[in-house]
Motif scaffolding. Structure first.
Motif, PDB file in Angstrom:
ATOM      1  N   VAL A  27      49.926  33.293  32.838  1.00  0.00           N
ATOM      2  CA  VAL A  27      49.354  33.703  31.554  1.00  0.00           C
ATOM      3  C   VAL A  27      50.095  34.921  31.022  1.00  0.00           C
ATOM      4  N   ARG A  28      50.404  35.867  31.912  1.00  0.00           N
ATOM      5  CA  ARG A  28      51.154  37.060  31.483  1.00  0.00           C
ATOM      6  C   ARG A  28      52.530  36.678  30.961  1.00  0.00           C
ATOM      7  N   GLU A  29      53.159  35.703  31.624  1.00  0.00           N
ATOM      8  CA  GLU A  29      54.471  35.228  31.166  1.00  0.00           C
ATOM      9  C   GLU A  29      54.360  34.635  29.766  1.00  0.00           C
ATOM     10  N   ALA A  30      53.326  33.839  29.533  1.00  0.00           N
ATOM     11  CA  ALA A  30      53.122  33.223  28.218  1.00  0.00           C
ATOM     12  C   ALA A  30      52.887  34.291  27.154  1.00  0.00           C
ATOM     13  N   ILE A  31      52.069  35.269  27.483  1.00  0.00           N
ATOM     14  CA  ILE A  31      51.794  36.353  26.536  1.00  0.00           C
ATOM     15  C   ILE A  31      53.074  37.135  26.234  1.00  0.00           C
ATOM     16  N   ALA A  32      53.888  37.366  27.264  1.00  0.00           N
ATOM     17  CA  ALA A  32      55.147  38.091  27.059  1.00  0.00           C
ATOM     18  C   ALA A  32      56.082  37.319  26.125  1.00  0.00           C
ATOM     19  N   LEU A  33      56.116  36.007  26.266  1.00  0.00           N
ATOM     20  CA  LEU A  33      56.953  35.179  25.392  1.00  0.00           C
ATOM     21  C   LEU A  33      56.493  35.278  23.940  1.00  0.00           C
ATOM     22  N   LEU A  34      55.186  35.198  23.730  1.00  0.00           N
ATOM     23  CA  LEU A  34      54.645  35.272  22.373  1.00  0.00           C
ATOM     24  C   LEU A  34      54.765  36.687  21.800  1.00  0.00           C
ATOM     25  N   GLY A  36      44.926  40.483  14.287  1.00  0.00           N
ATOM     26  CA  GLY A  36      44.001  41.397  14.939  1.00  0.00           C
ATOM     27  C   GLY A  36      42.989  40.709  15.833  1.00  0.00           C
ATOM     28  N   THR A  37      42.935  39.361  15.761  1.00  0.00           N
ATOM     29  CA  THR A  37      42.012  38.623  16.624  1.00  0.00           C
ATOM     30  C   THR A  37      42.387  38.829  18.092  1.00  0.00           C
ATOM     31  N   ARG A  38      41.403  39.124  18.911  1.00  0.00           N
ATOM     32  CA  ARG A  38      41.646  39.346  20.338  1.00  0.00           C
ATOM     33  C   ARG A  38      41.592  38.028  21.084  1.00  0.00           C
ATOM     34  N   LEU A  39      42.571  37.784  21.945  1.00  0.00           N
ATOM     35  CA  LEU A  39      42.568  36.584  22.779  1.00  0.00           C
ATOM     36  C   LEU A  39      41.600  36.763  23.941  1.00  0.00           C
ATOM     37  N   PRO A  40      41.183  35.659  24.553  1.00  0.00           N
ATOM     38  CA  PRO A  40      40.345  35.779  25.752  1.00  0.00           C
ATOM     39  C   PRO A  40      41.076  36.559  26.839  1.00  0.00           C
ATOM     40  N   SER A  41      40.374  36.973  27.836  1.00  0.00           N
ATOM     41  CA  SER A  41      40.986  37.738  28.927  1.00  0.00           C
ATOM     42  C   SER A  41      41.994  36.885  29.690  1.00  0.00           C
ATOM     43  N   GLU A  42      42.886  37.532  30.392  1.00  0.00           N
ATOM     44  CA  GLU A  42      43.873  36.816  31.209  1.00  0.00           C
ATOM     45  C   GLU A  42      43.178  35.895  32.199  1.00  0.00           C
ATOM     46  N   GLN A  43      42.092  36.381  32.798  1.00  0.00           N
ATOM     47  CA  GLN A  43      41.378  35.584  33.785  1.00  0.00           C
ATOM     48  C   GLN A  43      40.770  34.341  33.139  1.00  0.00           C
ATOM     49  N   ALA A  44      40.201  34.503  31.937  1.00  0.00           N
ATOM     50  CA  ALA A  44      39.592  33.366  31.240  1.00  0.00           C
ATOM     51  C   ALA A  44      40.645  32.321  30.881  1.00  0.00           C
ATOM     52  N   MET A  45      41.798  32.779  30.406  1.00  0.00           N
ATOM     53  CA  MET A  45      42.861  31.826  30.049  1.00  0.00           C
ATOM     54  C   MET A  45      43.445  31.177  31.294  1.00  0.00           C
ATOM     55  N   ALA A  46      43.570  31.946  32.384  1.00  0.00           N
ATOM     56  CA  ALA A  46      44.092  31.379  33.626  1.00  0.00           C
ATOM     57  C   ALA A  46      43.162  30.284  34.142  1.00  0.00           C
ATOM     58  N   SER A  47      41.881  30.524  34.025  1.00  0.00           N
ATOM     59  CA  SER A  47      40.903  29.527  34.463  1.00  0.00           C
ATOM     60  C   SER A  47      40.962  28.290  33.576  1.00  0.00           C
ATOM     61  N   HIS A  48      41.077  28.503  32.272  1.00  0.00           N
ATOM     62  CA  HIS A  48      41.114  27.371  31.346  1.00  0.00           C
ATOM     63  C   HIS A  48      42.350  26.500  31.573  1.00  0.00           C
ATOM     64  N   PHE A  49      43.513  27.138  31.685  1.00  0.00           N
ATOM     65  CA  PHE A  49      44.755  26.384  31.844  1.00  0.00           C
ATOM     66  C   PHE A  49      45.028  25.985  33.297  1.00  0.00           C
ATOM     67  N   THR A  99      58.972  25.408  31.250  1.00  0.00           N
ATOM     68  CA  THR A  99      58.339  26.037  32.400  1.00  0.00           C
ATOM     69  C   THR A  99      56.842  26.140  32.143  1.00  0.00           C
ATOM     70  N   LEU A 100      56.095  26.432  33.198  1.00  0.00           N
ATOM     71  CA  LEU A 100      54.648  26.516  33.055  1.00  0.00           C
ATOM     72  C   LEU A 100      54.272  27.609  32.056  1.00  0.00           C
ATOM     73  N   GLY A 101      54.963  28.741  32.123  1.00  0.00           N
ATOM     74  CA  GLY A 101      54.693  29.823  31.180  1.00  0.00           C
ATOM     75  C   GLY A 101      54.992  29.407  29.750  1.00  0.00           C
ATOM     76  N   GLU A 102      56.093  28.675  29.558  1.00  0.00           N
ATOM     77  CA  GLU A 102      56.460  28.196  28.215  1.00  0.00           C
ATOM     78  C   GLU A 102      55.442  27.197  27.689  1.00  0.00           C
ATOM     79  N   ARG A 103      54.909  26.365  28.596  1.00  0.00           N
ATOM     80  CA  ARG A 103      53.907  25.375  28.188  1.00  0.00           C
ATOM     81  C   ARG A 103      52.617  26.061  27.731  1.00  0.00           C
ATOM     82  N   VAL A 104      52.196  27.054  28.483  1.00  0.00           N
ATOM     83  CA  VAL A 104      50.995  27.792  28.100  1.00  0.00           C
ATOM     84  C   VAL A 104      51.237  28.519  26.776  1.00  0.00           C
TER      85      VAL A 104
END
Length: 251
Positions: free
Chosen positions: A56-63, A36-49, A15-20
């Motif tokens: 993006v939230r689905e991907a983060i939830a999986l991880l 402890g490294t902070r990931l980019p914001s949801e908006q930044a990752m959504a724009s990138h992908f 799925t798209l979430g699994e791919r991200v």
């Protein structure tokens, strides 16, 4: 975290979430991001992908479920631990497949040994004795003994007098040989393990020779159970080296 080299082409299945999630997992692992490294914001990752923030939230939830990420309300997502190397994950699946095969063989070997004890002919018993001697010679000469081991168990199946049993063993010939190669590589590292395996084969043959189906079944099942125990007790060094490479051939 720089995602500039993580493109859409780097995730192509699920799925798209699994791919991200897969792309983020690879980025975290390949860059060895510190806990402890902070990931980019949801908006930044959504724009990138080029996906929605919900993806993006689905991907983060999986991880997060995998324990790779942690989230803090109002702060975002943070690396909680590094993902396993792909080879480690594949080795783990291979070990599971190996143990599953040993479990199946436990029933197969137990029944064929019991029937062989009842039905073996003097000629078949002689063949089994020679096959066991071949295993002993191979071990003494520092060889892996895979073919000798496989032949010993195939001869037991043939000694049942029911060709369906030997056909079944031959159907599983490739995975059985691969599994035996792994277990023997582990056992060869310690003389006491190699001797233990030889004794288990001797017990099986002794019960078949004595014409005792109960003892033959018990000896064959014990052999498989001990094989599984030896796999579980093998150290990390073995699985990171030759053991892992051999195990990954099973799946």
């Amino acid at each position: 975290m720089d995602t500039s080299h993580t493109t859409q082409g780097s995730f192509a299945a699920g799925t798209l979430g699994e791919r991200v999630a897969a792309a983020l997992r690879r980025k975290i692992r390949d860059d060895a991001l510190a806990v402890g490294t902070r990931l980019p914001s949801e908006q930044a990752m959504a724009s990138h992908f080029q996906v929605s923030r919900n993806i993006v939230r689905e991907a983060i939830a999986l991880l997060k479920k995998e324990g790779i990420l942690d989230t803090r309300k109002g702060s975002g997502a943070f690396v909680h631990r590094l993902p396993e190397a792909e080879s480690d994950a594949l080795t783990a699946r291979s070990i599971e497949s190996l143990l599953n095969l040993i479990e199946v063989r436990r029933g197969l070997e137990g029944e064929t040994a019991a029937l062989a004890a009842l039905r073996r002919t003097p000629g078949q018993l002689l063949e089994l004795e020679r096959a066991l001697q071949s295993i002993e010679v191979a071990v003494a000469n520092g060889q892996d003994g895979v073919e000798e081991d496989f032949r010993f168990h195939l001869l037991i199946a043939q000694a049942t007098g029911n060709s369906a049993w030997s056909t079944l063993v031959e159907m599983f010939a490739a995975p059985i040989r691969s599994a035996v190669q792994v277990t023997r590589a582990n056992e060869a590292r310690r003389a006491e393990l190699a001797e233990q395996v030889l004794n288990e084969h001797r017990q099986i043959l002794a019960a078949i020779s004595a014409g005792s189906p109960e003892q033959a079944r018990a000896a064959a099942i014990e052999h498989m159970q001990q094989a599984a125990n030896r796999v579980r007790q093998a150290d990390r060094e073995f699985w990171q080296g030759d053991g892992g490479a051999l195990a990954r051939q099973i799946i």
